[in-house]
Design a protein around this motif. Structure first.
Motif, PDB file in Angstrom:
ATOM      1  N   LEU A 120      52.997  33.688   8.612  1.00 19.04           N
ATOM      2  CA  LEU A 120      51.856  34.362   9.229  1.00 19.04           C
ATOM      3  C   LEU A 120      50.797  33.352   9.659  1.00 19.04           C
ATOM      4  CD1 LEU A 120      50.926  37.222   9.907  1.00 19.04           C
ATOM      5  CD2 LEU A 120      49.782  37.303   7.683  1.00 19.04           C
ATOM      6  N   SER A 164      58.872  41.963  11.630  1.00 18.49           N
ATOM      7  CA  SER A 164      58.560  42.741  10.432  1.00 18.49           C
ATOM      8  C   SER A 164      57.294  42.230   9.745  1.00 18.49           C
ATOM      9  CB  SER A 164      59.744  42.685   9.460  1.00 18.49           C
ATOM     10  OG  SER A 164      59.465  43.392   8.273  1.00 18.49           O
ATOM     11  N   ILE A 165      57.145  40.913   9.688  1.00 17.63           N
ATOM     12  CA  ILE A 165      55.940  40.320   9.087  1.00 17.63           C
ATOM     13  C   ILE A 165      54.703  40.677   9.903  1.00 17.63           C
ATOM     14  CG2 ILE A 165      54.776  38.135   8.553  1.00 17.63           C
ATOM     15  CD1 ILE A 165      57.599  36.974   7.972  1.00 17.63           C
ATOM     16  N   ASP A 211      53.575  44.251   9.274  1.00 17.84           N
ATOM     17  CA  ASP A 211      52.833  44.373   8.017  1.00 17.84           C
ATOM     18  C   ASP A 211      51.397  43.877   8.196  1.00 17.84           C
ATOM     19  OD1 ASP A 211      55.052  45.392   6.759  1.00 17.84           O
ATOM     20  OD2 ASP A 211      55.628  43.500   5.798  1.00 17.84           O
ATOM     21  N   LYS A 267      56.325  34.255   3.580  1.00 13.23           N
ATOM     22  CA  LYS A 267      55.773  35.138   4.611  1.00 13.23           C
ATOM     23  C   LYS A 267      54.338  34.755   4.953  1.00 13.23           C
ATOM     24  CE  LYS A 267      58.684  39.166   3.663  1.00 13.23           C
ATOM     25  NZ  LYS A 267      58.705  40.606   3.283  1.00 13.23           N
ATOM     26  N   LYS A 268      53.575  34.349   3.944  1.00 19.01           N
ATOM     27  CA  LYS A 268      52.193  33.921   4.191  1.00 19.01           C
ATOM     28  C   LYS A 268      52.162  32.665   5.051  1.00 19.01           C
ATOM     29  CE  LYS A 268      49.445  34.063   0.524  1.00 19.01           C
ATOM     30  NZ  LYS A 268      48.993  33.946  -0.905  1.00 19.01           N
ATOM     31  N   ASN A 292      62.957  39.423  11.573  1.00 18.55           N
ATOM     32  CA  ASN A 292      62.184  39.153  10.363  1.00 18.55           C
ATOM     33  C   ASN A 292      60.737  38.823  10.683  1.00 18.55           C
ATOM     34  OD1 ASN A 292      64.271  39.496   8.438  1.00 18.55           O
ATOM     35  ND2 ASN A 292      65.092  37.485   8.929  1.00 18.55           N
ATOM     36  N   ILE A 295      50.282  40.758   1.772  1.00 16.35           N
ATOM     37  CA  ILE A 295      51.483  39.925   1.781  1.00 16.35           C
ATOM     38  C   ILE A 295      51.365  38.887   0.682  1.00 16.35           C
ATOM     39  CG2 ILE A 295      52.870  38.293   3.141  1.00 16.35           C
ATOM     40  CD1 ILE A 295      51.956  39.755   5.661  1.00 16.35           C
ATOM     41  N   GLY A 335      62.111  34.403  10.063  1.00 14.43           N
ATOM     42  CA  GLY A 335      61.617  34.518   8.703  1.00 14.43           C
ATOM     43  C   GLY A 335      62.695  34.280   7.676  1.00 14.43           C
TER      44      GLY A 335
END
Length: 302
Positions: free
Chosen positions: A49, A29-30, A33, A45-46, A26, A40, A242
């Motif tokens: 990151l 994957s982030i 992106d 997810k933010k 996961n 995003i 994630g």
């Protein structure tokens, strides 16, 4: 399968004080992106990151070990797919992390990694756990009455002991999560994701999530204990996912006080529950896990 040989070069040849971050799929994957400039919007997810940017320092080692074992396809990878996964994952990480050391020992020790990932021993362990979950699927996907719950626990433990006892014991995270799922624990249900039609249920991802936990407990003991002492180093290990439900499950345990063992196709785990884990174990299973209910009540009232 010696996991320490696989990551040894990434740990001991650098400076004395490091944090090793184990990333799951996961997280990868982030990062993918972010690398291509994809917007995003998801707050979780933010936040992840933002944390990844913060750990991008010379005191960090980033290893995609768990993501590489999981693979790209939601299944056990074929032999000819392994090198492609390794190349792609490492390129993604090296494009993102500017200061942290990305563990690329999977290239220099590719033969060793490939042998571990495609070994009969490893495949059988994963396949047996998937088969176990498929065998007990009828007890997991729907709410059960109180009477049926008790019967389901007996059936699950019988199936585990009779068919899979030689591969993993009843305290393995796969079994623990299954038992908790029967009693309606939302965290375990979100990880397992059972469906009414077992043929539509892909338990591979759930099994690999729990493999991450098993491997991590084993590696923490080796790296923070044996290897740190041997090299007079101060090395810490952290698992980053994630998946908020998997993160929550990790918090059920005192990972630094737990241990696991792999040998002869068998995983043995000695995992110590944290206070949060003890609180989350359904009361009907407290005795099974040797938890003193009165001590739990005292903690809840304090």
């Amino acid at each position: 399968m010696d996991f320490m040989k696989i990551i040894n070069r990434a740990i001991v040849k650098f400076s004395k004080t490091k944090t090793v971050y184990f990333l799951d799929r996961n997280i990868i994957s982030i990062i993918k992106d972010a690398n291509v400039g994809k917007t995003i919007d998801d707050q979780n997810k933010k936040d992840i990151l933002s944390h990844l940017y913060k750990i991008d320092s010379i005191n960090s080692i980033i290893t995609p070990m768990f993501s590489l074992f999981e693979g790209q396809y939601g299944r056990i990878e074929y032999d000819n797919e392994v090198i492609d996964t390794v190349d792609k994952e490492l390129n993604v990480l090296k494009n993102f992390f500017k200061k942290a050391k990305v563990d690329d020992s999977f290239i220099s020790n590719f033969e060793l990694f490939e042998q571990a990932k495609v070994s009969i021993e490893y495949k059988k362990n994963v396949e047996d756990k998937i088969s176990f979950l498929e065998d007990i699927n009828d007890y997991l996907y729907q709410p059960l009455s109180s009477d049926r719950k008790s019967n389901a626990i007996e059936k699950i433990l019988h199936i585990q002991g009779e068919k899979y006892g030689a591969c993993f014991d009843k305290l393995n995270p796969v079994v623990v999560a299954s038992l908790c799922c029967v009693y309606g624990n939302d965290i375990c249900k979100k990880i397992l994701k059972p469906k009414k039609e077992v043929e539509k249920t892909n338990y591979y991802n759930a099994v690999l999530d729990f493999q991450h936990f098993t491997f991590f407990t084993m590696l923490v003991g080796q790296i923070e204990g044996k290897y740190s002492k041997q090299h007079n180093a101060n090395i810490h290990c952290k698992f980053l996912s994630g998946d908020k439900f998997l993160n929550e499950f990790f918090n059920w345990y005192k990972v630094n006080e737990s241990s696991s063992f792999l040998g002869n196709g068998e995983f043995k785990i000695n995992a110590k529950l944290s206070d949060k884990g003890i609180r989350n174990i359904p009361i009907e299973l407290k005795d099974f896990f040797g938890i003193d209910i009165s001590s739990v009540d005292d903690q809840n009232n304090s």
